[in-house]
Design an enzyme around this catalytic site. Structure first.
Site, PDB file in Angstrom:
ATOM      1  CE1 TYR A 159     -96.999  11.272  62.357  1.00  0.00           C
ATOM      2  CE2 TYR A 159     -95.032  10.160  63.161  1.00  0.00           C
ATOM      3  CZ  TYR A 159     -95.798  11.306  63.046  1.00  0.00           C
ATOM      4  OH  TYR A 159     -95.357  12.478  63.630  1.00  0.00           O
ATOM      5  CG  ASP A 243     -91.244   6.080  57.270  1.00  0.00           C
ATOM      6  OD1 ASP A 243     -90.266   5.765  57.977  1.00  0.00           O
ATOM      7  OD2 ASP A 243     -92.059   6.964  57.602  1.00  0.00           O
ATOM      8  CE  LYS A 271     -89.860   6.533  66.127  1.00  0.00           C
ATOM      9  NZ  LYS A 271     -90.885   6.667  65.110  1.00  0.00           N
TER      10      LYS A 271
HETATM   11  C1  LIG Z   1     -91.378   8.007  64.366  1.00  0.00           C
HETATM   12  C2  LIG Z   1     -91.685   7.905  62.903  1.00  0.00           C
HETATM   13  C3  LIG Z   1     -91.465   8.979  62.021  1.00  0.00           C
HETATM   14  C4  LIG Z   1     -91.112  10.361  62.491  1.00  0.00           C
HETATM   15  O1  LIG Z   1     -89.891  10.422  63.113  1.00  0.00           O
HETATM   16  P1  LIG Z   1     -89.603  11.641  64.141  1.00  0.00           P
HETATM   17  O2  LIG Z   1     -88.151  11.499  64.470  1.00  0.00           O
HETATM   18  O3  LIG Z   1     -90.526  11.406  65.304  1.00  0.00           O
HETATM   19  O4  LIG Z   1     -89.931  12.900  63.416  1.00  0.00           O
HETATM   20  C5  LIG Z   1     -91.625   8.756  60.672  1.00  0.00           C
HETATM   21  N1  LIG Z   1     -91.999   7.554  60.195  1.00  0.00           N
HETATM   22  C6  LIG Z   1     -92.232   6.512  61.007  1.00  0.00           C
HETATM   23  C7  LIG Z   1     -92.608   5.200  60.412  1.00  0.00           C
HETATM   24  C8  LIG Z   1     -92.118   6.661  62.392  1.00  0.00           C
HETATM   25  O5  LIG Z   1     -92.421   5.639  63.216  1.00  0.00           O
END
Ligand SMILES: *Cc1c(COP(=O)(O)O)cnc(C)c1O
Length: 433
Positions: A159, A243, A271
């Protein structure tokens, strides 16, 4: 019913419980779409009623009805120091006193960028955004501009937020032309990746990957897989984007790239770096980052980009992690969690696979190892729901989806971990043999 103050927060006074109208759940369904602002919060994957939380402290949270829980959702990984850690609260109070929003550059932006660049060798410059989604879409634009190519490769089950290019075939509302520019292949499959690069390498702008997957549940690739990905992307002139929104400052202070010794071209953060406040970031070499406006031609800007409060919470969090690295202790707690759960599952004849990396873990109700998305989706959903709902009834919160990671923070203790093991033992005993 205030929370029992944990060791970390013994100085904070017990706060009185705010009054919550019993109608609030009904009003949520009326005024919010599906009763929520983010789909997973609706608890549909475990066929349960959504839960509203009104307080958090340390490793615990309080529901709208006053019920208390040990929290293993932990802001979906953002709260590595637990809820309301004193150092972050102090930094926030001070930042608020200075003014909430400047609208121009604030020294906090420079400091957080420097902390990230110092921690992650592949990063020389940083651009802050207000979410991980926004950082991912910015990195994709940057990669397309840099390579003058269109195609993006991602991996099934990973994701990267909900931008168009990274949501191909997963949402309504996209134009077909854009969907065709995104290719998704199985995670952790060296052959599939090599074949793809051989065929299409010349028109791929970027390969974006969670270096340890957290969004199909936790899936840990072998180091060779990431090393080979680095080699092949470089060979074909495609950018490699890690990511690390979840793994950054979580699986180690240097993130997954530090753990595996593989340097990407661009890294996405989010995060943890916001200490619980909204944030995202793209980082990389100055040479690449110079492509962003105002130095370069790739536009990104934001009213709230580099928000002083997010910076203050992020700086306090990273400084706490650097001053007292919690990673060995967190690893030990996670191992105890995994071992304990596997033991009580074996005693109850419940097939279980616990995947973990540092302080993140996923409990798959599966009898074979889970190494990719297809295997993750084969895990027993009904049993997962029974487990998650059974824990909730016993005062423990885990993510209400079989394909998410649970998170252990520095506010968690062995007692919290023993509680989830004992509660799991009780829930497993109720499973039909
Ligand atoms: C949470 C998440 C995102 C998106 O971040 P948001 O602040 O919710 O838009 C992107 N990549 C990964 C791996 C994530 O866990």
């Amino acid at each position: 019913m205030p929370l029992t103050p944990s060791k970390r927060s013994s100085k904070s006074p017990a706060r009185p419980m705010p009054a919550v109208s019993p109608r609030v759940a009904e009003d949520a369904r009326r005024y919010l779409v599906g009763g929520v602002n983010s789909p997973v919060r609706a608890f549909r994957q475990v066929n349960a009623e959504p839960l509203m939380l009104i307080q958090g402290q340390g490793a615990e949270v309080v529901g709208a009805g006053g019920e208390r829980f040990v929290d293993f959702i932990m802001g979906w990984g953002a709260l590595v120091l637990g809820h309301n850690p004193p150092e972050v609260m102090r930094a926030l109070k001070q930042a608020m006193a200075d003014g909430i929003l400047m609208g121009l550059t604030h020294p906090g932006e420079v400091e957080l960028a420097r902390l990230i660049a110092d921690a992650v060798p592949s990063v020389e410059q940083v651009r802050f955004t207000t979410s991980g989604t926004e950082a991912c879409l910015t990195a994709v634009k940057l990669a397309r501009a840099h390579t003058r190519r269109g195609r993006i490769v991602m991996f099934d089950g990973c994701y990267h937020g909900h931008s168009e290019s990274l949501m191909a075939r997963k949402t309504a509302g996209l134009v077909e032309a854009l969907e065709q520019e995104t290719i998704s292949i199985p995670y952790h499959d060296r052959g599939a990746f090599a074949t793809l690069m051989q065929r299409h390498g010349h028109d791929i702008a970027a390969v974006i990957v969670e270096p340890v997957a957290a969004n199909m549940g936790v899936v840990v690739p072998d180091a060779e897989y990431l090393a080979r990905m680095r080699e092949l992307t470089a060979h074909h002139g495609a950018l490699l984007i890690f990511d690390e929104v979840v793994t950054g400052f979580r699986v180690g202070y240097g993130g997954a790239q530090g753990l595996f010794g593989v340097d990407p071209d661009l890294t996405i953060f989010g995060k943890i770096i916001g200490g619980g406040l909204p944030i995202g970031a793209v980082g990389g070499s100055s040479r690449l980052m110079q492509r962003l406006a105002p130095s370069g031609e790739v536009y990104h800007g934001g009213t709230f980009a580099g928000h002083p409060l997010s910076m203050a919470a992020g700086i306090a969090t990273l400084k706490a992690l650097a001053a007292h690295p919690p990673y060995d202790g967190l690893d030990q707690l996670a191992r105890r969690f995994a071992d304990g759960l596997l033991l009580v599952a074996a005693q109850a004849n419940v097939p279980l696979c616990v995947n973990s990396c540092g302080s993140m873990a996923t409990v798959f109700f599966a009898s074979t190892p889970v190494k990719n998305y297809a295997q993750a989706t084969l895990s027993h959903r009904e049993q997962f729901a029974q487990w998650a709902n059974g824990l909730r009834a016993r005062g423990i919160l885990v993510p209400p989806s079989p394909l998410e990671a649970l998170f252990i923070s520095t506010a968690h203790t062995t007692q919290h971990v023993e509680r989830v093991i004992e509660a799991s033992r009780q829930v497993f005993a109720s499973f039909k043999q």
